[in-house]
Enzyme design. Structure first.
Site, short mmCIF file in Angstrom:
data_model
loop_
_atom_site.label_atom_id
_atom_site.label_comp_id
_atom_site.label_asym_id
_atom_site.label_seq_id
_atom_site.Cartn_x
_atom_site.Cartn_y
_atom_site.Cartn_z
N SER A 127 47.05 45.15 33.29
CA SER A 127 46.68 45.29 34.69
C SER A 127 47.80 45.75 35.61
O SER A 127 47.56 45.98 36.79
CB SER A 127 46.07 43.99 35.22
OG SER A 127 44.77 43.84 34.69
N SER B 196 43.71 45.71 36.64
CA SER B 196 43.11 45.17 37.85
C SER B 196 43.97 45.36 39.10
O SER B 196 43.50 45.18 40.21
CB SER B 196 42.81 43.67 37.67
OG SER B 196 44.00 42.93 37.52
N LYS C 159 49.11 42.23 45.76
CA LYS C 159 47.77 42.15 45.21
C LYS C 159 47.08 40.92 45.78
O LYS C 159 47.71 39.86 45.93
CB LYS C 159 47.87 42.07 43.68
CG LYS C 159 46.57 42.13 42.91
CD LYS C 159 46.89 42.15 41.41
CE LYS C 159 45.66 42.17 40.55
NZ LYS C 159 46.00 42.23 39.10
#
Length: 546
Positions: free
Chosen positions: A223, A199, A118
């Site tokens: 997330s 996210s 990420k």
């Protein structure tokens, strides 16, 4: 977040269909037996290692294939926008791993295996770390994050950075999950006009679409769990302090953690095995080495047998498709010898929200200022600078939604404020000892069970995420484990209208072995995973390559 994008946070339908299940099993069998390079993008870690050991595949070939697939699927065709950038040195690094492979007598499970990160996880290479924001795009991070150091030491190949909800969904309550100024809007690979959830949207979509073997996401509240569930993969949100947060763009040291995202439990367990452990750069990991282990040891096909699993009906009832899948999952668990306690009440679920948001706002101001102080070459040095940057670049940074969470956090005082101390104490007490722990103890349970969020909602850049989370006073299925810092895992459980849905298991602090065992047993008997078809809309036509 589950509710309107809470911080770092995520937002919020399944069903065992015989035809889909048979198709899934046939597809999995074809992938497992096909020796052609084209099959490798969906192969498991074990399958890839077997081919590498046999000399029919090497890390450089696999890396080249995945880079080609990223160009075909992510940058064109379905245009997922799951990947922000790839390491320009990936092929060179893969070649070096291949060259050294024969000399590595004790190779770890990830040796030569591509991993995506990420884009809030630092790498000390030529790639940027931006949390999706143009404000951090001036210079790369000075060194690898703690978990990246572990991955590289274990021989993993860092393939690239994945898109995310900008600032891990902690900028606005009206954000569209999976959107960032740097990466654009990530799309759900199953149905392209649906949202991947945030996210860790890009990490989940990249794994689901076969752009990488495994990926790392991060979670403050939902997330990892929400994007994994809505993209039909496995996600593990570890106990806070099991995996280092050093070198990760923060929201809250009280709740943040990184964790594995994979197409099956075995791959997630292998990834957790490599990244778990103590790191002097993150004091929260002081006890990690006492608990970190080889989590592959708990991959028991009969892992549900004899386990006492409590159904948290407080977290169900919000979405009928998710509820149907939950009932089917319960029936399967019973058939495999699990002892189902239904219902089980987790106290104080409706009492966590206010304290949580107070803690996160205070933490964010403190933690992001500390992080920025360690980033060389950036023009922004504080949260106040970020707010000013967004205002000055509103056309690119704020075309759809604002930054009210930033502004609210900037108004908070130091972590010594009584308001903060009281909110943190209350949140941890109600979610942990008086919440999850109390529920487990009352019924002598091994784990708690809930449906995931429902099937993926439509992406809406104007109104933001459309969340189905039931009682508006409850943050969602991720919140109890997120606030307490306890582990949770989501595993695919079924489909509805071509969209995947999962179930969520959560439990006591450091209970990853138990959760992994139950999840693996469920996965082996459910056989619910199937690759995405890149449909343009629900019931529509495939777009581009599959």
């Amino acid at each position: 977040m589950p509710h309107s994008p809470q911080p770092g946070i995520t937002v919020s339908r399944p069903a065992f269909c015989l035809a889909a299940l048979v198709g899934s099993l046939l597809a999995a069998q074809a992938i497992a037996t096909d020796a052609s390079p084209a099959a490798a993008n969906y192969m498991s870690i074990v399958q890839l290692q077997q081919r590498m050991d046999a000399g029919t595949l090497d890390s450089r070939q696999l890396t080249r294939q995945l880079l080609d697939r990223i160009r075909q699927v992510d940058q064109s065709g379905p245009t997922l926008r799951a990947v922000i950038e790839t390491d320009p040195d990936a092929l060179t690094r893969a070649g070096a791993l291949d060259h050294a492979r024969s000399g590595e007598k004790q190779r770890g499970p990830l040796y030569g295996i591509p991993v995506m990160l990420k884009d809030n996880i630092d790498t000390g290479d030529r790639m940027l770390t931006t949390a999706g924001s143009l404000a951090l795009a001036d210079a790369p991070a000075p060194r690898d994050a703690g978990l990246v150091e572990r991955l590289r030491k274990g021989g993993a190949l860092i393939l690239g950075k994945t898109n995310l909800s900008e600032w891990a969904n902690f900028r606005s309550n009206h954000a569209s999950s999976g959107w960032s100024a740097r990466g654009g809007q990530t799309r759900n690979p199953y149905v392209l006009d649906r949202n991947p959830c945030g996210s860790s949207a890009g990490s989940a979509a990249a794994v689901a679409a076969g752009l990488t073997t495994v990926a790392i996401g991060s979670e403050t509240d939902g997330s990892i769990i929400c994007p994994a569930a809505m993209n039909g993969i496995v996600g593990i949100k570890p106990t806070l302090g099991l995996v280092s947060r050093s070198g990760i763009v923060p929201i809250s040291h009280s709740q943040d953690t990184a964790g594995p995202m994979a197409r099956d439990v075995a791959d997630a367990a292998a990834l957790l095995t490599v990244i778990a452990g103590s790191d002097p750069r993150d004091p929260a990991t002081a006890e990690a080495d006492k608990h970190a282990t080889d989590y592959r040891r708990f991959l028991d096909p009969n892992g549900m047998k004899g386990k006492r699993i409590g159904v948290v009906r407080q977290l169900a009832g919000a979405e009928p498709n998710a509820d149907r899948v939950l009932e089917q999952a319960i029936a399967l668990m019973k058939a495999q010898g699990a002892i189902i306690v239904d219902p089980v009440t987790v106290p104080h679920l409706a009492d966590l929200g206010e304290s949580e948001i107070t803690v996160l706002q205070y933490d964010f101001k403190h933690d992001i200022n500390a992080y920025l102080a360690g980033r060389r070459g950036l023009k922004v040095k504080t949260l106040a600078d970020l707010i000013a940057f967004n205002r000055a670049h509103a056309d690119t940074e704020m075309p759809w939604f604002g930054q009210e969470l930033f502004e609210q956090a900037e108004k908070k005082g130091p972590l010594s404020d009584k308001v903060y101390v009281d909110a943190l104490t209350k949140a941890k007490r109600l979610s942990g000892p008086e919440g999850i722990d109390a529920a487990l103890k009352a019924q002598h349970l091994d784990a708690l069970l809930a449906p995931s969020w429902g099937p993926a909602f439509m992406t809406d850049p104007i109104l933001g995420d459309h969340v189905v989370s039931g009682d508006p006073t409850i943050g969602g299925v991720s919140q109890p484990a997120a606030v307490s810092g306890y582990p949770s895992i989501t595993v695919p459980a079924g489909f509805t209208h071509g969209l995947p849905v999962g179930i969520v298991l959560f439990g006591a602090k450091w209970s990853e072995p138990t959760l992994i065992s139950i999840a693996y047993g469920f996965e082996q008997h459910a056989g619910a995973w199937q690759p995405p078809h890149f449909l343009d809309t629900v019931g529509g036509k495939p777009v581009g390559d599959r």
